[in-house]
Scaffold this active site. Structure first.
Site, PDB file in Angstrom:
ATOM      1  N   ASP A 106      36.375  37.761  46.789  1.00  0.00           N
ATOM      2  CA  ASP A 106      36.800  37.079  45.576  1.00  0.00           C
ATOM      3  C   ASP A 106      37.466  35.776  45.967  1.00  0.00           C
ATOM      4  OD1 ASP A 106      37.336  37.117  42.615  1.00  0.00           O
ATOM      5  OD2 ASP A 106      39.382  36.934  43.347  1.00  0.00           O
TER       6      ASP A 106
ATOM      7  N   GLU B 282      30.580  36.635  43.817  1.00  0.00           N
ATOM      8  CA  GLU B 282      30.272  36.367  42.418  1.00  0.00           C
ATOM      9  C   GLU B 282      29.439  35.103  42.332  1.00  0.00           C
ATOM     10  OE1 GLU B 282      33.404  37.250  38.905  1.00  0.00           O
ATOM     11  OE2 GLU B 282      34.221  36.591  40.809  1.00  0.00           O
TER      12      GLU B 282
ATOM     13  N   CYS C 254      39.208  47.989  35.974  1.00  0.00           N
ATOM     14  CA  CYS C 254      40.096  48.712  36.889  1.00  0.00           C
ATOM     15  C   CYS C 254      39.261  49.267  38.038  1.00  0.00           C
ATOM     16  CB  CYS C 254      40.792  49.847  36.138  1.00  0.00           C
ATOM     17  SG  CYS C 254      41.678  50.960  37.232  1.00  0.00           S
TER      18      CYS C 254
ATOM     19  N   CYS D   5      39.691  53.503  37.972  1.00  0.00           N
ATOM     20  CA  CYS D   5      39.034  54.400  37.027  1.00  0.00           C
ATOM     21  C   CYS D   5      37.863  53.755  36.297  1.00  0.00           C
ATOM     22  CB  CYS D   5      40.051  54.936  36.021  1.00  0.00           C
ATOM     23  SG  CYS D   5      40.625  53.684  34.862  1.00  0.00           S
TER      24      CYS D   5
ATOM     25  N   CYS E 148      46.487  48.882  35.074  1.00  0.00           N
ATOM     26  CA  CYS E 148      45.538  49.576  34.223  1.00  0.00           C
ATOM     27  C   CYS E 148      46.296  50.346  33.128  1.00  0.00           C
ATOM     28  CB  CYS E 148      44.685  50.521  35.046  1.00  0.00           C
ATOM     29  SG  CYS E 148      43.504  51.409  34.036  1.00  0.00           S
TER      30      CYS E 148
ATOM     31  N   CYS F  11      44.840  54.463  33.490  1.00  0.00           N
ATOM     32  CA  CYS F  11      45.283  55.388  34.539  1.00  0.00           C
ATOM     33  C   CYS F  11      46.593  54.971  35.206  1.00  0.00           C
ATOM     34  CB  CYS F  11      44.188  55.564  35.589  1.00  0.00           C
ATOM     35  SG  CYS F  11      43.930  54.116  36.600  1.00  0.00           S
TER      36      CYS F  11
ATOM     37  N   ASP G 177      43.401  39.750  42.680  1.00  0.00           N
ATOM     38  CA  ASP G 177      42.249  39.314  43.458  1.00  0.00           C
ATOM     39  C   ASP G 177      41.633  40.461  44.259  1.00  0.00           C
ATOM     40  OD1 ASP G 177      42.668  36.780  42.464  1.00  0.00           O
ATOM     41  OD2 ASP G 177      43.901  36.158  44.168  1.00  0.00           O
TER      42      ASP G 177
HETATM   43 ZN   LIG Z   1      42.405  52.579  35.652  1.00  0.00          ZN
END
Ligand SMILES: [Zn+2]
Length: 361
Positions: free
Chosen positions: A183, A267, A320, A323, A339, A342, A349
């Site tokens: 990234d 990316e 995330c 999860c 998140c 979770c 990054d």
């Molecule tokens: Zn999560």
């Protein structure tokens, strides 16, 4: 595969004069050929019934030898391959124009993008010397690759001259299997999914401040005056220095990635974190992204790794990595990803890099 090589030359005054002459010949041949081909196109447009065949590079060179060279004796002081190569480049430029890849070729001006190409016996002698047709032996600061070449281009940037050429290398086979997500960011040069953070060269920031000060001091000078010219040279030098620092950092990074990992995931555009308010900052960041991708592409090929480019709309920052829940909004100021589902907390990054890694593993 073909690799390009470009390095600065260590020159004496005699060689500088020869370079200026060769650049002059290349420019003259290009401009003459461009004027002629434009006339032919105009004629063909005006009189579609009596069209003239559009000349090939060989046609153009034959006419140049018959018509232009005898009237411009200084052509004979330079390598005959220089005007020939200039006309070949012109023909390629027209080809790109006809196929709508690029615009109409333009006339060249003295002092702007001076360059010329030499073809023939180009020999690499030892580590720091290269022999080229007509001009003789040139010295370099950097070690030269021990390869065979037939053609080289010499070009000027600010007050320095560079030589560049292409050569063939064999691709390496590799059995590396590790995957790495990368990234790119503004704060740090990049974050890897392994948790490694590469800060990048900070030194250019100092020079960037110096550059903007120099441009500011130069704002009232009369364009074209002696003082303006002096300042322009200093500015161009500083630009080159900054560009070199950036390029060097990118080279180290891309080599590290391609050499040590089997699959590198990036990316398509480094949108995450790149949408800074500064218009200039963005263009600079984008430019180095393209350079990053260019280097990574050929180095992955060279070291037998695979480059995976993930769609630019992939929500690498918003998802995330623990999860898989996607956040609706994530502002640029949020440096830490939290998140809501979770409760996982991670550096923004690093989270993006891990998500990129996950797209293949
Ligand atoms: Zn999560």
């Amino acid at each position: 595969m073909l690799l390009g090589f470009k390095t600065e030359l260590k020159l004496n005054n005699q060689q500088r004069v020869k370079f200026a002459k060769h650049s002059g010949v290349a420019r003259h041949a290009w401009n003459w050929g461009l004027a002629l081909t434009k006339q032919i196109l105009e004629h063909n447009n005006a009189l579609p019934d009596s069209k003239i065949k559009f000349p090939t590079a060989i046609d153009l060179h034959k006419w140049l030898v018959a018509l232009v060279k005898p009237e411009n004796e200084w052509y004979y002081e330079c390598s005959k391959s220089t005007p020939q190569q200039a006309l070949m480049a012109l023909r390629d430029a027209w080809k790109d124009c006809f196929s709508k890849k690029k615009g109409v070729p333009r006339f060249k001006k003295k002092g702007r993008k001076d360059s010329f190409t030499l073809e023939g016996t180009v020999k690499i002698l030892g580590n720091n010397k290269i022999q080229v047709p007509c001009i003789g032996v040139l010295k370099t600061y950097e070690r030269l690759p021990q390869v065979l070449i037939k053609c080289c281009t010499i070009s000027r940037q600010a007050d320095k001259w560079f030589i560049s050429f292409r050569f063939d290398v064999e691709q390496q086979q590799s059995d590396k299997t590790s995957v790495v997500g990368v990234d790119l960011g503004v704060k740090n040069l990049c974050t890897l999914s392994t948790g490694e953070v590469i800060a990048g060269a900070k030194s250019y920031k100092k020079y960037e401040a110096k550059l903007s000060r120099m441009q500011w001091l130069n704002r009232h000078k009369i364009i074209g005056s002696a003082n303006w010219k002096k300042a322009q040279i200093l500015i161009a030098r500083l630009h080159r220095k900054i560009a070199n620092i950036r390029k060097d950092t990118l080279h180290k990074l891309t080599t590290l990635l391609a050499k040590n990992h089997g699959i590198v995931v990036i990316e398509d555009l480094n949108v995450s974190g790149m949408i800074a308010n500064h218009k200039l900052a963005k263009t600079i960041a984008d430019m180095s992204f393209f350079e990053f991708r260019r280097q990574l592409t050929y180095k992955c090929q060279l070291y037998g790794s695979k480059l995976v480019v993930v769609d630019r709309w992939f929500p690498s920052s918003k998802t995330c990595s623990n999860c898989g829940t996607k956040k609706e909004t994530l502002t640029l100021n949020e440096r830490v990803f939290e998140c809501g589902h979770c409760g996982f907390t991670i550096d923004r990054d690093l989270n993006a890099a891990i998500n990129l890694n996950k797209t293949v593993s």
